[in-house]
Motif scaffolding. Structure first.
Motif, PDB file in Angstrom:
ATOM      1  N   GLU A 132      33.459 -26.648 -47.923  1.00 12.85           N
ATOM      2  CA  GLU A 132      33.306 -25.306 -47.350  1.00 12.85           C
ATOM      3  C   GLU A 132      33.775 -24.301 -48.389  1.00 12.85           C
ATOM      4  O   GLU A 132      34.703 -24.582 -49.160  1.00 12.85           O
ATOM      5  CB  GLU A 132      34.200 -25.194 -46.102  1.00 12.85           C
ATOM      6  CG  GLU A 132      34.147 -23.838 -45.441  1.00 12.85           C
ATOM      7  CD  GLU A 132      35.038 -23.757 -44.199  1.00 12.85           C
ATOM      8  OE1 GLU A 132      35.894 -24.649 -44.025  1.00 12.85           O
ATOM      9  OE2 GLU A 132      34.868 -22.795 -43.440  1.00 12.85           O
ATOM     10  N   ASP A 133      33.128 -23.148 -48.446  1.00 15.48           N
ATOM     11  CA  ASP A 133      33.610 -22.089 -49.336  1.00 15.48           C
ATOM     12  C   ASP A 133      33.933 -20.868 -48.488  1.00 15.48           C
ATOM     13  O   ASP A 133      33.031 -20.269 -47.877  1.00 15.48           O
ATOM     14  CB  ASP A 133      32.549 -21.764 -50.406  1.00 15.48           C
ATOM     15  CG  ASP A 133      33.100 -20.843 -51.492  1.00 15.48           C
ATOM     16  OD1 ASP A 133      34.330 -20.563 -51.474  1.00 15.48           O
ATOM     17  OD2 ASP A 133      32.316 -20.393 -52.353  1.00 15.48           O
ATOM     18  N   ILE A 134      35.192 -20.516 -48.463  1.00 20.04           N
ATOM     19  CA  ILE A 134      35.611 -19.335 -47.693  1.00 20.04           C
ATOM     20  C   ILE A 134      35.679 -18.136 -48.640  1.00 20.04           C
ATOM     21  O   ILE A 134      36.418 -18.161 -49.628  1.00 20.04           O
ATOM     22  CB  ILE A 134      36.980 -19.583 -47.023  1.00 20.04           C
ATOM     23  CG1 ILE A 134      36.840 -20.712 -45.994  1.00 20.04           C
ATOM     24  CG2 ILE A 134      37.492 -18.312 -46.362  1.00 20.04           C
ATOM     25  CD1 ILE A 134      38.153 -21.230 -45.460  1.00 20.04           C
ATOM     26  N   LEU A 135      34.881 -17.133 -48.336  1.00 19.25           N
ATOM     27  CA  LEU A 135      34.895 -15.903 -49.130  1.00 19.25           C
ATOM     28  C   LEU A 135      35.937 -14.996 -48.477  1.00 19.25           C
ATOM     29  O   LEU A 135      35.622 -14.104 -47.685  1.00 19.25           O
ATOM     30  CB  LEU A 135      33.502 -15.277 -49.161  1.00 19.25           C
ATOM     31  CG  LEU A 135      32.376 -16.243 -49.598  1.00 19.25           C
ATOM     32  CD1 LEU A 135      31.015 -15.579 -49.496  1.00 19.25           C
ATOM     33  CD2 LEU A 135      32.600 -16.767 -51.013  1.00 19.25           C
ATOM     34  N   TYR A 136      37.174 -15.274 -48.817  1.00 19.67           N
ATOM     35  CA  TYR A 136      38.326 -14.755 -48.098  1.00 19.67           C
ATOM     36  C   TYR A 136      38.324 -13.227 -47.966  1.00 19.67           C
ATOM     37  O   TYR A 136      38.534 -12.680 -46.886  1.00 19.67           O
ATOM     38  CB  TYR A 136      39.595 -15.237 -48.826  1.00 19.67           C
ATOM     39  CG  TYR A 136      40.864 -14.570 -48.413  1.00 19.67           C
ATOM     40  CD1 TYR A 136      41.340 -14.675 -47.112  1.00 19.67           C
ATOM     41  CD2 TYR A 136      41.611 -13.818 -49.335  1.00 19.67           C
ATOM     42  CE1 TYR A 136      42.518 -14.054 -46.739  1.00 19.67           C
ATOM     43  CE2 TYR A 136      42.787 -13.205 -48.960  1.00 19.67           C
ATOM     44  CZ  TYR A 136      43.239 -13.320 -47.667  1.00 19.67           C
ATOM     45  OH  TYR A 136      44.391 -12.705 -47.301  1.00 19.67           O
TER      46      TYR A 136
ATOM     47  N   ASP B 213      39.956  -5.436 -44.226  1.00 15.20           N
ATOM     48  CA  ASP B 213      39.836  -4.060 -44.744  1.00 15.20           C
ATOM     49  C   ASP B 213      39.894  -4.041 -46.279  1.00 15.20           C
ATOM     50  O   ASP B 213      40.136  -3.015 -46.885  1.00 15.20           O
ATOM     51  CB  ASP B 213      40.880  -3.118 -44.132  1.00 15.20           C
ATOM     52  CG  ASP B 213      42.293  -3.638 -44.302  1.00 15.20           C
ATOM     53  OD1 ASP B 213      42.475  -4.643 -45.014  1.00 15.20           O
ATOM     54  OD2 ASP B 213      43.215  -3.029 -43.722  1.00 15.20           O
ATOM     55  N   ARG B 214      39.655  -5.194 -46.902  1.00  9.15           N
ATOM     56  CA  ARG B 214      39.647  -5.229 -48.375  1.00  9.15           C
ATOM     57  C   ARG B 214      38.391  -4.558 -48.931  1.00  9.15           C
ATOM     58  O   ARG B 214      38.448  -3.766 -49.861  1.00  9.15           O
ATOM     59  CB  ARG B 214      39.704  -6.672 -48.867  1.00  9.15           C
ATOM     60  CG  ARG B 214      40.986  -7.384 -48.529  1.00  9.15           C
ATOM     61  CD  ARG B 214      42.148  -6.813 -49.302  1.00  9.15           C
ATOM     62  NE  ARG B 214      43.344  -7.607 -49.081  1.00  9.15           N
ATOM     63  CZ  ARG B 214      44.528  -7.304 -49.592  1.00  9.15           C
ATOM     64  NH1 ARG B 214      44.683  -6.220 -50.313  1.00  9.15           N
ATOM     65  NH2 ARG B 214      45.567  -8.070 -49.361  1.00  9.15           N
ATOM     66  N   TYR B 215      37.253  -4.965 -48.428  1.00  9.90           N
ATOM     67  CA  TYR B 215      35.974  -4.432 -48.908  1.00  9.90           C
ATOM     68  C   TYR B 215      35.088  -4.107 -47.705  1.00  9.90           C
ATOM     69  O   TYR B 215      35.287  -4.646 -46.617  1.00  9.90           O
ATOM     70  CB  TYR B 215      35.238  -5.453 -49.793  1.00  9.90           C
ATOM     71  CG  TYR B 215      36.029  -5.897 -51.002  1.00  9.90           C
ATOM     72  CD1 TYR B 215      36.227  -5.047 -52.088  1.00  9.90           C
ATOM     73  CD2 TYR B 215      36.574  -7.181 -51.071  1.00  9.90           C
ATOM     74  CE1 TYR B 215      36.965  -5.466 -53.204  1.00  9.90           C
ATOM     75  CE2 TYR B 215      37.306  -7.597 -52.177  1.00  9.90           C
ATOM     76  CZ  TYR B 215      37.500  -6.728 -53.237  1.00  9.90           C
ATOM     77  OH  TYR B 215      38.228  -7.128 -54.325  1.00  9.90           O
ATOM     78  N   SER B 216      34.092  -3.251 -47.926  1.00 11.68           N
ATOM     79  CA  SER B 216      33.093  -2.973 -46.889  1.00 11.68           C
ATOM     80  C   SER B 216      31.733  -3.414 -47.415  1.00 11.68           C
ATOM     81  O   SER B 216      31.469  -3.310 -48.620  1.00 11.68           O
ATOM     82  CB  SER B 216      33.027  -1.481 -46.580  1.00 11.68           C
ATOM     83  OG  SER B 216      34.284  -1.039 -46.157  1.00 11.68           O
ATOM     84  N   MET B 217      30.885  -3.877 -46.496  1.00 11.71           N
ATOM     85  CA  MET B 217      29.560  -4.366 -46.902  1.00 11.71           C
ATOM     86  C   MET B 217      28.522  -3.974 -45.847  1.00 11.71           C
ATOM     87  O   MET B 217      28.750  -4.171 -44.646  1.00 11.71           O
ATOM     88  CB  MET B 217      29.621  -5.890 -47.019  1.00 11.71           C
ATOM     89  CG  MET B 217      28.324  -6.531 -47.457  1.00 11.71           C
ATOM     90  SD  MET B 217      28.442  -8.335 -47.408  1.00 11.71           S
ATOM     91  CE  MET B 217      29.506  -8.673 -48.782  1.00 11.71           C
TER      92      MET B 217
END
Ligand SMILES: O=P(O)(O)O[C@H]1O[C@H](CO)[C@@H](O)[C@H]1O
Ligand SMILES: O=c1cc[nH]c(=O)[nH]1
Length: 345
Positions: free
Chosen positions: A65-69, A127-131
């Motif tokens: 699994e790859d978690i895009l934290y 709340d690190r990044y918005s997409m």
């Protein structure tokens, strides 16, 4: 301690090629681009499928699994191919609000179905990044500075890879300080340079310095410049962009909390940068160019200048002028996207 430096030897010829196929040359090949047709809901596809997004990490294959934290996304929790498989353009910029308005703007420009006000933050769980996603366009914030951009790009490039996206082009649409240019000028980056005016990006890995090329796609830069010529009142130049690790001392500003140099020394540095072809200064272009280049992704940096650094350091234009300036890179990139999708001639 002496620093050990490694230069990565990625050759342009060994990188995956992405190629734009003009309408006149498409026929049977068009049928190979169902993802884009489905998204747009028209017959404006401008691509054939060629290259997937490559990651350069053998360890990823053995991960279950790859978690895009920092995106709050993952390969087990989300169907990434279904969510993102149709992405063809990724636009990144510092602030979440700016990237939300860009997503709404491009939604309208592409004539996509649905209400642009319904566009939601895909990374709302963090709340690190918005997409935001608008048809084939992904709009992502990266925060300020190289480390923030670098973390975002690791996860973005993996996301595009896991989603099996093809022929993706990335744009950084940002703001910058101009060097010898009138405020409001858009600079399309020819070469991203570090604070020593070297066209490279240094990353410390396991206590050693790895040096990566900051080459950007020159064809794409030229294409942006010719798009700019078709838009009224959009002063645009191609020039080198200096990327620093600080907004104040790092960019030779006299107005920070610390300053150890004179006005003359500041101007000497800016003149040296100007002579090296630098026309603007910002804080993410080198790592953006380096990571895209290393992964074989076509990329461009398009930043508006908010002031002329030969004339001052403080950014003091009225809010409405700032808003107008910030929209200029968006206008230019949206024009190119519309042309590439065949929505305008
Ligand atoms: O306008 P954005 O894209 O946020 O970027 C520029 O603005 C920030 C500094 O104000 C730095 O991150 C610089 O690169
Ligand atoms: O002077 C400036 C303006 C915007 N962004 C920067 O990094 N520098």
């Amino acid at each position: 301690m002496a620093k050990e430096a490694f230069r990565e030897t990625t050759k342009a010829s060994s990188l995956p090629k992405t190629e734009f196929i003009p309408k006149s040359k498409r026929s049977v090949l068009q049928t190979m681009a169902p993802i884009l047709f489905n998204t747009i809901g028209t017959d404006h596809g401008d691509y054939i499928e060629q290259e997937e997004v490559h990651v350069k990490n053998p360890h990823l294959d053995s991960m279950e699994e790859d978690i895009l934290y920092h995106f709050d996304l993952g390969t087990k929790t989300h169907n990434l191919p279904e969510m993102f498989g149709d992405i063809k353009f990724v636009c990144v910029g510092g602030s979440g609000n700016r990237m939300k308005s860009f997503a709404q703007f491009i939604h309208r420009e592409l004539g996509l179905p649905g209400d642009m006000d319904d566009i939601r933050d895909i990374c709302a769980g963090t709340d690190r990044y918005s997409m935001y996603k608008a048809g084939p366009v992904l709009s992502v914030s990266h925060g300020m500075g190289v480390p923030s951009m670098s973390i975002m790009l690791h996860e973005l490039i993996k996301l595009l890879h896991h989603a099996r996206c093809r022929d993706v082009i990335l744009f950084r649409i940002g703001t910058s300080g101009g060097v010898g240019l009138a405020p409001g000028t858009v600079v399309v980056t020819k070469q991203a340079m570090d604070s020593f005016l070297q066209p490279q990006f240094e990353q410390v890995v396991l206590g050693k310095v790895i040096v990566r090329s900051t080459d950007l796609d020159q064809g794409l830069a030229e294409e942006l410049l010719s798009c700019a010529a078709e838009i009224p009142d959009l002063p645009t130049v191609i020039g080198n962009t200096m990327c620093t690790h600080d907004f104040y001392e790092g960019q030779g500003r006299l107005d920070g909390a610390l300053c150890s140099f004179s006005t003359e020394e500041k101007l000497e540095y800016l003149h040296r940068a100007y002579d090296a072809g630098v026309r603007n200064i910002e804080m993410e272009s080198t790592v953006f160019a380096a990571m895209c280049h290393a992964c074989g992704l076509k990329a461009a940096v398009v930043c508006v200048t908010l002031l002329n650094r030969f004339e001052g350091d403080q950014i003091n234009s009225p809010h409405r002028v700032m808003l107008d300036y910030q929209q200029r890179p968006q206008l230019l990139v949206s024009h190119l996207i519309k042309k590439r999708l065949g929505l305008i001639q």
